[in-house]
Design a protein around this motif. Sequence first.
Motif, PDB file in Angstrom:
ATOM      1  N   VAL A 309      64.032  17.608 -47.020  1.00  0.00           N
ATOM      2  CA  VAL A 309      62.906  17.761 -47.936  1.00  0.00           C
ATOM      3  C   VAL A 309      62.592  16.432 -48.609  1.00  0.00           C
ATOM      4  N   ARG A 310      63.632  15.718 -49.020  1.00  0.00           N
ATOM      5  CA  ARG A 310      63.439  14.422 -49.681  1.00  0.00           C
ATOM      6  C   ARG A 310      62.786  13.415 -48.753  1.00  0.00           C
ATOM      7  N   ASP A 311      63.268  13.307 -47.518  1.00  0.00           N
ATOM      8  CA  ASP A 311      62.800  12.270 -46.602  1.00  0.00           C
ATOM      9  C   ASP A 311      61.472  12.617 -45.932  1.00  0.00           C
ATOM     10  N   ARG A 312      61.219  13.898 -45.737  1.00  0.00           N
ATOM     11  CA  ARG A 312      59.942  14.373 -45.206  1.00  0.00           C
ATOM     12  C   ARG A 312      59.747  14.062 -43.727  1.00  0.00           C
ATOM     13  N   GLU A 313      59.988  12.825 -43.309  1.00  0.00           N
ATOM     14  CA  GLU A 313      59.849  12.405 -41.920  1.00  0.00           C
ATOM     15  C   GLU A 313      61.019  11.501 -41.557  1.00  0.00           C
ATOM     16  N   CYS A 314      61.130  11.171 -40.271  1.00  0.00           N
ATOM     17  CA  CYS A 314      62.130  10.186 -39.845  1.00  0.00           C
ATOM     18  C   CYS A 314      61.969   8.927 -40.680  1.00  0.00           C
ATOM     19  N   ARG A 315      63.090   8.391 -41.146  1.00  0.00           N
ATOM     20  CA  ARG A 315      63.035   7.277 -42.080  1.00  0.00           C
ATOM     21  C   ARG A 315      62.822   5.922 -41.419  1.00  0.00           C
ATOM     22  N   ARG A 316      62.923   5.831 -40.107  1.00  0.00           N
ATOM     23  CA  ARG A 316      62.649   4.530 -39.498  1.00  0.00           C
ATOM     24  C   ARG A 316      61.190   4.169 -39.722  1.00  0.00           C
ATOM     25  N   PRO A 317      60.907   3.009 -40.299  1.00  0.00           N
ATOM     26  CA  PRO A 317      59.523   2.636 -40.564  1.00  0.00           C
ATOM     27  C   PRO A 317      58.654   2.788 -39.322  1.00  0.00           C
ATOM     28  N   GLY A 318      57.551   3.498 -39.478  1.00  0.00           N
ATOM     29  CA  GLY A 318      56.614   3.675 -38.380  1.00  0.00           C
ATOM     30  C   GLY A 318      56.805   4.935 -37.577  1.00  0.00           C
ATOM     31  N   CYS A 319      57.901   5.677 -37.784  1.00  0.00           N
ATOM     32  CA  CYS A 319      58.127   6.925 -37.042  1.00  0.00           C
ATOM     33  C   CYS A 319      57.751   8.089 -37.943  1.00  0.00           C
ATOM     34  N   HIS A 320      57.024   9.057 -37.382  1.00  0.00           N
ATOM     35  CA  HIS A 320      56.518  10.161 -38.189  1.00  0.00           C
ATOM     36  C   HIS A 320      56.993  11.528 -37.698  1.00  0.00           C
ATOM     37  N   ARG A 321      58.116  11.564 -36.996  1.00  0.00           N
ATOM     38  CA  ARG A 321      58.645  12.870 -36.594  1.00  0.00           C
ATOM     39  C   ARG A 321      59.111  13.604 -37.845  1.00  0.00           C
ATOM     40  N   VAL A 322      58.697  14.863 -37.966  1.00  0.00           N
ATOM     41  CA  VAL A 322      59.013  15.641 -39.160  1.00  0.00           C
ATOM     42  C   VAL A 322      60.533  15.747 -39.334  1.00  0.00           C
ATOM     43  N   ALA A 323      60.998  15.632 -40.582  1.00  0.00           N
ATOM     44  CA  ALA A 323      62.441  15.554 -40.850  1.00  0.00           C
ATOM     45  C   ALA A 323      63.187  16.793 -40.379  1.00  0.00           C
ATOM     46  N   GLN A 324      62.511  17.940 -40.356  1.00  0.00           N
ATOM     47  CA  GLN A 324      63.190  19.163 -39.912  1.00  0.00           C
ATOM     48  C   GLN A 324      63.572  19.109 -38.438  1.00  0.00           C
ATOM     49  N   ALA A 325      62.992  18.168 -37.692  1.00  0.00           N
ATOM     50  CA  ALA A 325      63.344  17.998 -36.280  1.00  0.00           C
ATOM     51  C   ALA A 325      64.235  16.773 -36.077  1.00  0.00           C
ATOM     52  N   CYS A 326      64.769  16.208 -37.174  1.00  0.00           N
ATOM     53  CA  CYS A 326      65.574  14.987 -37.097  1.00  0.00           C
ATOM     54  C   CYS A 326      67.060  15.273 -37.286  1.00  0.00           C
ATOM     55  N   ASP A 344      74.052   8.832 -49.019  1.00  0.00           N
ATOM     56  CA  ASP A 344      74.462   8.118 -47.816  1.00  0.00           C
ATOM     57  C   ASP A 344      73.824   8.705 -46.552  1.00  0.00           C
ATOM     58  N   LEU A 345      73.003   9.732 -46.704  1.00  0.00           N
ATOM     59  CA  LEU A 345      72.396  10.384 -45.546  1.00  0.00           C
ATOM     60  C   LEU A 345      70.904  10.093 -45.489  1.00  0.00           C
ATOM     61  N   ALA A 346      70.401   9.968 -44.274  1.00  0.00           N
ATOM     62  CA  ALA A 346      68.968   9.788 -44.060  1.00  0.00           C
ATOM     63  C   ALA A 346      68.575  10.536 -42.797  1.00  0.00           C
ATOM     64  N   ALA A 347      67.351  11.017 -42.770  1.00  0.00           N
ATOM     65  CA  ALA A 347      66.836  11.714 -41.594  1.00  0.00           C
ATOM     66  C   ALA A 347      66.363  10.687 -40.567  1.00  0.00           C
ATOM     67  N   THR A 382      61.275  -2.153 -44.094  1.00  0.00           N
ATOM     68  CA  THR A 382      61.815  -1.201 -45.055  1.00  0.00           C
ATOM     69  C   THR A 382      60.969   0.054 -45.136  1.00  0.00           C
ATOM     70  N   SER A 383      61.600   1.142 -45.548  1.00  0.00           N
ATOM     71  CA  SER A 383      60.889   2.381 -45.868  1.00  0.00           C
ATOM     72  C   SER A 383      61.568   2.999 -47.072  1.00  0.00           C
ATOM     73  N   GLU A 384      60.777   3.689 -47.878  1.00  0.00           N
ATOM     74  CA  GLU A 384      61.293   4.385 -49.044  1.00  0.00           C
ATOM     75  C   GLU A 384      61.004   5.871 -48.900  1.00  0.00           C
ATOM     76  N   PRO A 385      61.888   6.726 -49.415  1.00  0.00           N
ATOM     77  CA  PRO A 385      61.565   8.152 -49.370  1.00  0.00           C
ATOM     78  C   PRO A 385      60.305   8.395 -50.179  1.00  0.00           C
ATOM     79  N   PRO A 386      59.312   9.050 -49.622  1.00  0.00           N
ATOM     80  CA  PRO A 386      58.037   9.196 -50.344  1.00  0.00           C
ATOM     81  C   PRO A 386      58.202  10.075 -51.570  1.00  0.00           C
ATOM     82  N   PRO A 387      57.568   9.718 -52.693  1.00  0.00           N
ATOM     83  CA  PRO A 387      57.637  10.582 -53.868  1.00  0.00           C
ATOM     84  C   PRO A 387      56.915  11.898 -53.601  1.00  0.00           C
ATOM     85  N   LEU A 388      57.356  12.950 -54.252  1.00  0.00           N
ATOM     86  CA  LEU A 388      56.718  14.245 -54.071  1.00  0.00           C
ATOM     87  C   LEU A 388      55.370  14.290 -54.773  1.00  0.00           C
ATOM     88  N   HIS A 389      55.219  13.473 -55.809  1.00  0.00           N
ATOM     89  CA  HIS A 389      53.943  13.378 -56.519  1.00  0.00           C
ATOM     90  C   HIS A 389      53.814  11.968 -57.052  1.00  0.00           C
TER      91      HIS A 389
END
Length: 404
Positions: A309-326, A344-347, A382-389
């Motif tokens: 939920v926090r990461d939303r998508e794959c955290r590698r910059p430029g990849c947009h696979r939804v985190a639930q499939a990561c 210490d965890l990232a999608a 770099t990529s940052e976890p996107p804010p929820l708002h």
Amino acid sequence: MDTSRAFLASYKDSSTLTDEECVLLTQEASADIARLEAIRFRAIARLSRHRGGASSVVQEVAFALSVVDGHAAVLVSTAEALTTRLPCTLGLMDQGLVSGAGAAKVAAATAWLSDDDARAADAMLEDRLEGRNTEQIRKAASHAAGVVDKEGAARRTEHSRAGRRLMVRQGESGVASIEVEDGPVEKVAAAYTRIDREARALRAGGETRTLDQLRADVALDLLLGGQGGRGERAEVFLYMDLATYLGLNEDPAELAGHGDIPTSLAREIATGADTVLRRIITDPLSGQVLDLGRERYRPTAGLGEFVRVRDRECRRPGCHRVAQACDLDHSVPWQFGGHTSAADLAALCRRDHRLKDEPGWIYHLAPDGTLTVTTPTGQRHTSEPPPLHEPHPTVSPENEPPPF
């Protein structure tokens, strides 16, 4: 320098150009772009040779050029073909006679040939590509490939069908496209016939949707496990704060894997009959997810859900696979002291999870969630976890309505 090249070199202000000069300038600029693309292809091919043909070259090129992985993969495969199997096509690019897109069509159409046959087809095409558009080039290259290897039709068909894949392309204003690329022709034809039959039956029954709309709706319903023609239940992850949900503002919401969607569409999705809402605690000053409302190697369901939920998508910059499939990956490997915690965890999608372990690739996850990826050539992304708002710096935490 010929007259047209001299004109291009002296070009200053488009507002003074005649129609004929506009066309001439467009042609000469395109020729120069083709020459530059040839240089780029040679550089990419050289990088691939330095890396021993490693698949991670695709991701390195994607980073360096800020393009999606699919485009980078085409650039790498075309570069390798042009510099080894298709010297004539590369020479045409050097002359500004064939574009990079056209060269990619030749590379794709001859990919199934042996090296010797590819060179033979390339030689046949040398005087047949100038002035052709990409579709004409594709057909000419496909014909040449068939001529040099008449007995290879079965192998060619097998090669083409082995490349089948499902593609998703995100659009704007709440739309996207899904495509089965290079599927077996008999199955594609049969699938379209069924979809068309269902759509026409609905149309005959009084449906007001157009046939195009009905075909699209039936196809999606069938993919989601239905019988076609009715809306089917699907799981998506919509990010929208409480104030927006209640109509107190019009901030756009985000659909994981797609991006921003209009507020009106977000509310329509969020108020559906089967919608399930989840309360998420965020930091009002940053908008980052703090808690989902709930230290082992295998993450618990609650921890895994929180990270996704926090990461939303794959955290590698430029990849947009939804985190639930990561996958959930440790920034510091478990065997080297990493902890199974949100810090210490990232999608990471499966491909990027594997990329992390290839030589020369360094992934670093900072305490604030910023992921820094260093490529084998030392470039940092770099990529940052996107804010929820959006952050609310003027609102104190105790007065901020919690989003869900």
